[in-house]
Each structure stands twice: as structure tokens, then as C-alpha cells.
Enzyme design. Structure first.
Site, PDB file in Angstrom:
ATOM      1  N   GLU A   1      76.435  14.348  35.802  1.00 43.65           N
ATOM      2  CA  GLU A   1      76.442  14.889  34.432  1.00 43.65           C
ATOM      3  C   GLU A   1      76.598  16.399  34.493  1.00 43.65           C
ATOM      4  O   GLU A   1      75.843  17.146  33.872  1.00 43.65           O
ATOM      5  CB  GLU A   1      75.143  14.507  33.718  1.00 43.65           C
ATOM      6  CG  GLU A   1      74.821  13.035  33.808  1.00 43.65           C
ATOM      7  CD  GLU A   1      73.603  12.612  33.015  1.00 43.65           C
ATOM      8  OE1 GLU A   1      72.517  13.150  33.276  1.00 43.65           O
ATOM      9  OE2 GLU A   1      73.739  11.749  32.138  1.00 43.65           O
TER      10      GLU A   1
ATOM     11  N   CYS B   1      68.222  10.367  25.602  1.00 40.84           N
ATOM     12  CA  CYS B   1      67.995  11.787  25.319  1.00 40.84           C
ATOM     13  C   CYS B   1      68.781  12.295  24.106  1.00 40.84           C
ATOM     14  O   CYS B   1      68.283  13.137  23.359  1.00 40.84           O
ATOM     15  CB  CYS B   1      68.358  12.622  26.540  1.00 40.84           C
ATOM     16  SG  CYS B   1      69.961  12.189  27.252  1.00 40.84           S
TER      17      CYS B   1
HETATM   18  O1  FUB Z   1      67.044  13.727  32.562  1.00 42.06           O
HETATM   19  C1  FUB Z   1      66.704  13.825  31.189  1.00 42.06           C
HETATM   20  C2  FUB Z   1      67.942  13.735  30.346  1.00 42.06           C
HETATM   21  O2  FUB Z   1      68.593  12.497  30.591  1.00 42.06           O
HETATM   22  C3  FUB Z   1      68.986  14.767  30.651  1.00 42.06           C
HETATM   23  O3  FUB Z   1      68.826  15.954  29.975  1.00 42.06           O
HETATM   24  C4  FUB Z   1      70.241  14.072  30.285  1.00 42.06           C
HETATM   25  O4  FUB Z   1      71.374  14.648  30.831  1.00 42.06           O
HETATM   26  C5  FUB Z   1      69.983  12.684  30.805  1.00 42.06           C
HETATM   27  O5  FUB Z   1      70.248  12.622  32.151  1.00 42.06           O
HETATM   28 ZN    ZN Z   2      71.580  13.501  26.153  1.00 48.23          ZN
END
Ligand code: FUB
Ligand code: ZN
Length: 640
Positions: free
Chosen positions: A305, A404
Site C-alpha cells: 500500500e 479503515c
Molecule cells: O494498518 C491500518 C490501516 O489499514 C492502514 O492505515 C491502511 O492502509 C490499512 O492497511
Molecule cells: Zn483506508
């Protein structure tokens, strides 16, 4: 060092035709849906700490954050729209959270019921400080919105506990979060309580990051693990590859990076730390000049990501997580307050109207996690090796295992009022053109300001001032970088704009009277945008933009094989408001060229003899895509 302060969301009412209904959908549809999802998936009941080893659905290590973001969103919403049911629901959840706090102040579901023996042992992966950060943000927002202290007191106790565990003193851990978030939250806690220990802790976390010996190595060894076995690559994944002041390129997980840089800007603002601010500026330049999509999306790769390298901005494989665009809005807002420099507001607006808003469906019920700029739904179905399931689906989802984004969207939309204005000594800034009204404290008085506008569909804005008495101040009106030939009138008299514009704002300084009216006109022609030649995925292509909105082509309007569409340089591009389409949008129309689809039976390749034909096209705002039939979508169209 920081010249401006944002006017609080509490003081701003959003009523205009674009954002008003969106905030209302967020309040009336999204927040209740999210509550039901939190309940259904066990995230709410988890606070009761009843889970026992061996039972199904163990509380995940960052469930706390999903609930916290929902509380925060509810708080902003309650400040401007009292709602009995919502208020009761939040208070009930807060009671559970308070009851879950441990004797010593510790507060985390997973590490209380699932693996209590492992508290603070894996900061790199386990999100304890991240969850604490989100809970702190929720507590501050709820206190500010309602005056109720219960959650704030709980989180102060937790933050006090964290301050005993972490720090430079003997017996303390010199650790910092693997997923940043708590830094910016602690600054909020400092601002609301005035307790400097919270600011000191935020600064400590920022300054420790990336120092040697590397804390994540030390703690991995203590766990009996080989630090090199970390499967997410090197420590650039969580921005701990270097001390933050030495970082010059945005690396790693994009959401983490955005939250870190926001926290750095906050600490720089509060402590007057110019070196830290300069680090933010360097990182800003890297992100916005080399690593950001035209939609304000950041984080090109699903793998981690994360950010990749300069100019690597693939359209179909774009990750551009909704949370990352939201994080960019947070960071931009913080950078903007230092000098009132419009380049930060330009990016804030770009991300808000495009990469953020695309994250939620028009009815407020479904969400995107990734926000690509080119989609072939077939590719998602047939290439699970390339497209992360669910997160990169070509249709918005009701919820996600890793949830999230939906509550992050809810909290940003509910707090949007807090992004519209800033005030400084003798200065009142208007950053965003959003219909509604605001009460703005300025030099010991209160300025009542109302905005009427159909922005982003039209660029004319009428601002009326109501003042307790005449006041001398500078009204700084943002002139977006896309706006050429803007016009300004004060009380009906034309004002020459050019000499007034500095760093993206028209600064109108005068003795203002009660009842003064300012009118601004920002013409919005359709613009063909091109990308830097190093962005190989966009070479030979243009994207359409009008005002702050980036446009896209959908299969439902333009037929399949969108990649075959080409726009000639001479094509006339017309814009038109269509009331019945997608809740009312300005579309862009014209003619494009594509190959005539004849003679292709039984052929995959042939000597090039296809005829081109002119076809009408229709482009819609990018944020509104995927609200009709599932199909192809394209932002960057070939140019001929
Ligand atoms: O790891 C917590 C949240 O979940 C992150 O901010 C997002 O990118 C997702 O991976
Ligand atoms: Zn998110």
C-alpha cells in the site's frame, strides 16, 4: 512560526448545494450504516472484553481504531446537527471504552483479551500506538463537540500511561509506532488540555524514528525474532529508514507517511522547529511534484500500500487508498497554516474533490478502498495476482475486513467545515468555496461570514460580512492555480486583482463595514491536462479538468474499449449541467475518434487499415464514477 489557525468545524455551517447534501448523507446514512457494521462485525461488543481464547472472531489488533474514527465522525456531526439517537449510541460506546480501561490506564482490546502478555512488544506491526492515537482524536473531538469529558479523561489517563512507558528516561522504551498516527493526536490532546507532556511525547516519537540502533531491530531480537525476517521489506515501509529530518523522498506505506508528515508539521508548528518544517517541505515537493496522481491519490502500489519511485503512477494498478488521500488533506491543511501558501490549498482541494470523494458512493452506502484511474472490471476478476481482492474491486463495497477507509471518510466529511477558513492576526483566509456560514473569531471580535456559491459547478462566489463594528483586516481569498482571469468586486465595485494576489490568495486589506459584500468569479473552462513526460503511463494522453474536478469516461456513456478513444487537440469541449445525472453534475461533452469496429471477426491482428470515426463522448466528474452499471473507466484519454 505558524501564522494561521484553522477556524474550528464547530463555527462553520455547511449548507451549499454541493457539500450540504453530502454532509447530510454522511450524517443520516453513512454514520448509521457504519454503526451497524461495527456492531455486526463484533467491533463494538469487543469493548466488553468478553472474548475468551478458543472463541471465534478474536478482536483484531486495530479494531479499536475503526470505532474511534466513527466516534470522531459522530462528534463533528453532533456539533452542527444535534441527534438524540446518535448521541445516545456514542455515549453507550464511550461507557464500554471507559470500562475497558485497565488499572494502570492501558486501553487496547486486542492486547487485553487476546495476547495480554505481549503488550508493547511489537510496535512495528501491532498498531497499539496507532489505536491509541485514533482514540485520542475521538476523545478530543467529542469533548470539543459536546463538552462531555468522560472519554477525554480516559484518554488523558491512557496518554499519561504511555508517557511513562515511552521516553528517553531510565527504564523507558525508546520506541515509536510502526503505524504513525499518535503523533498528530497527541498534539491535538496538548492543544485541548494545555499539558506540554503530550507535545513532548509527540516530539519524542518523531525524533526517535529511524535512529540507530534501530528500535524495531531491538524489539524483534527481544521477541526472539530475526529482524531481517520482516516481510514488508526494509524500514522505509514504515518511514523508519532514516531519522525524519534526513528524509527527502516519500517512502513506504502511504497512509503512515501522510499521518507522520502531518504530525511533523504539527510539532514544527508548536515548537517553532524550522528544521522539521523544512523536512516537511522537502517531502511535500517530492510527493506533489513526482508521486501524486492528478486525483490527489497517493501510494501507487498495492504491494505494501505504498509509494514506489518518482513518476511511477500506473493508472489501472493505482492503489491510491482513500485513507491516503484523506491523509494528504490532513497534511496539506497543516502546511497551509504556516504561511497561507495557496499551493497547499490547491493540493488539499484536488485530493478532496477527487481522490477522497470518489471513496464513497453518492448514496453514502458503499466505499472504495483503492481509487484507480483506469478500470477494466474483467482484469480484476481474472487477475487476482495483480488486484488485491475486495480492496481493488471495481465497485464500491459495503464494508471491508480491513475497514479503515469508511470511517475515515465519515470523519473527514463531517469535519469539512474545519478546512474552509483560517484566521491570523488581522487576517481572515477563505481556502475553500463552500456555501454556508461561519462565525470567525478575529482580533477579539467575531466576524460573521456567509458564502453563497454553486462551486464546483460554477466559479462565482458571493461572500457577505456581518461585523459588530467596522474592522480593519485582510480578507485573503484563494485564487486556485487553475483559475485564470479571475474577477473581484467589493460592494459592486471592480477591484483590480493582480496586484493583490500573493502566493495564491487575493489579499484585500481595508476597513470593512457591516454588510460589505465581496463577489469573486473564477472562470471554469474545460482544461486538458498533461502529465510530466516521465510518467510513462500518461504519455500521449490528456486528462480533462474543470475547476477542481478531474473528469473520467465511463463505459455506460461511451461504450466499451475506452482505451481506443482518442481526443483530437482541436476538439471543442463543452460543459453542461445535467440535473438528472448522478445527483446533478456538470458533464463535459464533445467528439472523440475511435476505430470503426468492422472486419475483426476471426482476427486479433491485421495490417493497420482501420478507419477512424468521430463519436460523441461524455465525461463525468471522477468522484461520481461507479455509481451506475459496472464497466470500464478511464481518466487519461489518448490524444491525437
Ligand atoms: O494498518 C491500518 C490501516 O489499514 C492502514 O492505515 C491502511 O492502509 C490499512 O492497511
Ligand atoms: Zn483506508
Amino acid at each position: 512560526m505558524r501564522r494561521l489557525t484553522p477556524v474550528s468545524w464547530k463555527n462553520v455551517r455547511i449548507e451549499g448545494p454541493f457539500w450540504g447534501p453530502r454532509q447530510e448523507v454522511n450524517r443520516a446514512v453513512t454514520l448509521p450504516i457504519e454503526y451497524e457494521q461495527l456492531k455486526k462485525t463484533g467491533r463494538l461488543d469487543a469493548w466488553k472484553l468478553e472474548w475468551k481464547p478458543g472463541q471465534p472472531n478474536p478482536p483484531h489488533h486495530f479494531w479499536d481504531s475503526d470505532v474511534a474514527k466513527w466516534i470522531e465522525a459522530a462528534a463533528y456531526s453532533l456539533a452542527t446537527h444535534p441527534d438524540e439517537q446518535l448521541s445516545r449510541r456514542v455515549d453507550e460506546v464511550i461507557d464500554w471504552i471507559a470500562a475497558a480501561q485497565q488499572e494502570d490506564g492501558y486501553l487496547n482490546i486486542h492486547f487485553t483479551v487476546v495476547e495480554p502478555e505481549n503488550r508493547w512488544k511489537n510496535l512495528r506491526d501491532m498498531h497499539e500506538l496507532y489505536c491509541a492515537g485514533h482514540l485520542i482524536e475521538a476523545a478530543v473531538a467529542y469533548y470539543e463537540a459536546t463538552g462531555k469529558r468522560k472519554l477525554l479523561d480516559v484518554l488523558c489517563r491512557y496518554a499519561d500511561h504511555i508517557a511513562t512507558v515511552f521516553g528517553p528516561g531510565p527504564g523507558q522504551k525508546r520506541g515509536y509506532p510502526g503505524h504513525e498516527e499518535i503523533e498528530l493526536a497527541l498534539v491535538k490532546l496538548y492543544r485541548v488540555t494545555g499539558k506540554k507532556r503530550y507535545l513532548d511525547l509527540a516530539k519524542f516519537f518523531i525524533d526517535e524514528r529511524g535512529r540507530l540502533p534501530h528500535y524495531f531491530d531491538l524489539e524483534a531480537r527481544e521477541r526472539g525474532e530475526d529482524p531481517k525476517a520482516f516481510d514488508l521489506g526494509k524500514y522505509d515501509y514504515n518511514q523508519s529508514h532514516l531519522p525524519v529530518r534526513e528524509q527527502t523522498t516519500a517512502e513506504g506505506h502511504a497512509v503512515r507517511a501522510m499521518y507522520l508528515y502531518s504530525g511533523m508539521a504539527d510539532v514544527a508548528a508548536e515548537t517553532g522547529d524550522r528544521e522539521l518544517f523544512r523536512a516537511c517541505e522537502r517531502l511535500w515537493e517530492n510527493v506533489t511534484e513526482r508521486r501524486m496522481y492528478i486525483t490527489g491519490g497517493v501510494g501507487s502500489s498495492a504491494n505494501g500500500e505504498r509509494f514506489t519511485y518518482d513518476y511511477d503512477l500506473p493508472n489501472d494498478l493505482a492503489y491510491a487508498e482513500t485513507c491516503a488521500a484523506i491523509g494528504l488533506v490532513f497534511w496539506a491543511q497543516r502546511m497551509l497554516q504556516f504561511e497561507g501558501d495557496g499551493r497547499y490549498a490547491d493540493v488539499l482541494e484536488r485530493a478532496l474533490y477527487n481522490g477522497v470523494l470518489s471513496g464513497v458512493s453518492l448514496d453514502g452506502k458503499r466505499f472504495f478502498y483503492a481509487n484507480p484511474l483506469e478500470v477494466d472490471p474483467q482484469a480484476y476478476l481474472c487477475r487476482p495476482d495483480l488486484y488485491r481482492p475486495q480492496a481493488m474491486a471495481p465497485t464500491r463495497q459495503e464494508w471491508f475486513g480491513c475497514a479503515c477507509c469508511p470511517p475515515n471518510l465519515a470523519r473527514l466529511l463531517a469535519s469539512l467545515g474545519g478546512y474552509v477558513y483560517s484566521q491570523g492576526k488581522g487576517e481572515l483566509y477563505v481556502h475553500l468555496y463552500v456555501g454556508g456560514s461561519a462565525e470567525i473569531p478575529l482580533d477579539g471580535q467575531v466576524v460573521h461570514l456567509s458564502q453563497e456559491t454553486r462551486y464546483p459547478w460554477e466559479g462565482s462566489v458571493r461572500i457577505a460580512l456581518r461585523l459588530p463594528s467596522e474592522m480593519r483586516f485582510t480578507l485573503a481569498l484563494r485564487i486556485p492555480s487553475w483559475a485564470e482571469k479571475a474577477n473581484l468586486w467589493v460592494n459592486g465595485q471592480v477591484v483590480e486583482l493582480e496586484p493583490l494576489v500573493q502566493r495564491g490568495y487575493a489579499r484585500v486589506k481595508r476597513l470593512w463595514q457591516d454588510g460589505d459584500v465581496v463577489e469573486l468569479d473564477l472562470p471554469m473552462p474545460v482544461m486538458r491536462m498533461e502529465a510530466h513526460p516521465a510518467v510513462r503511463d500518461d504519455c500521449g494522453r490528456v486528462a480533462l479538468q474543470r475547476g477542481p474536478l478531474v473528469y473520467c469516461f465511463e463505459e455506460v456513456d461511451n461504450g466499451p474499449y475506452l482505451a481506443d478513444l482518442a481526443l483530437s487537440r482541436e476538439a471543442t469541449l463543452r460543459s453542461r449541467y445535467m440535473e438528472d445525472l448522478l445527483g446533478g453534475v456538470v458533464v463535459i461533452e464533445g467528439t472523440a475518434r475511435r476505430r470503426v469496429l468492422t472486419g475483426w471477426e476471426h482476427q486479433l491482428y491485421r495490417p493497420a487499415w482501420s478507419q477512424m470515426r468521430e463519436v460523441p463522448f461524455l465525461a463525468i466528474p471522477y468522484y461520481a464514477w461507479a455509481n451506475r452499471d459496472v464497466g470500464e473507466m478511464l481518466v487519461w484519454i489518448r490524444e491525437v
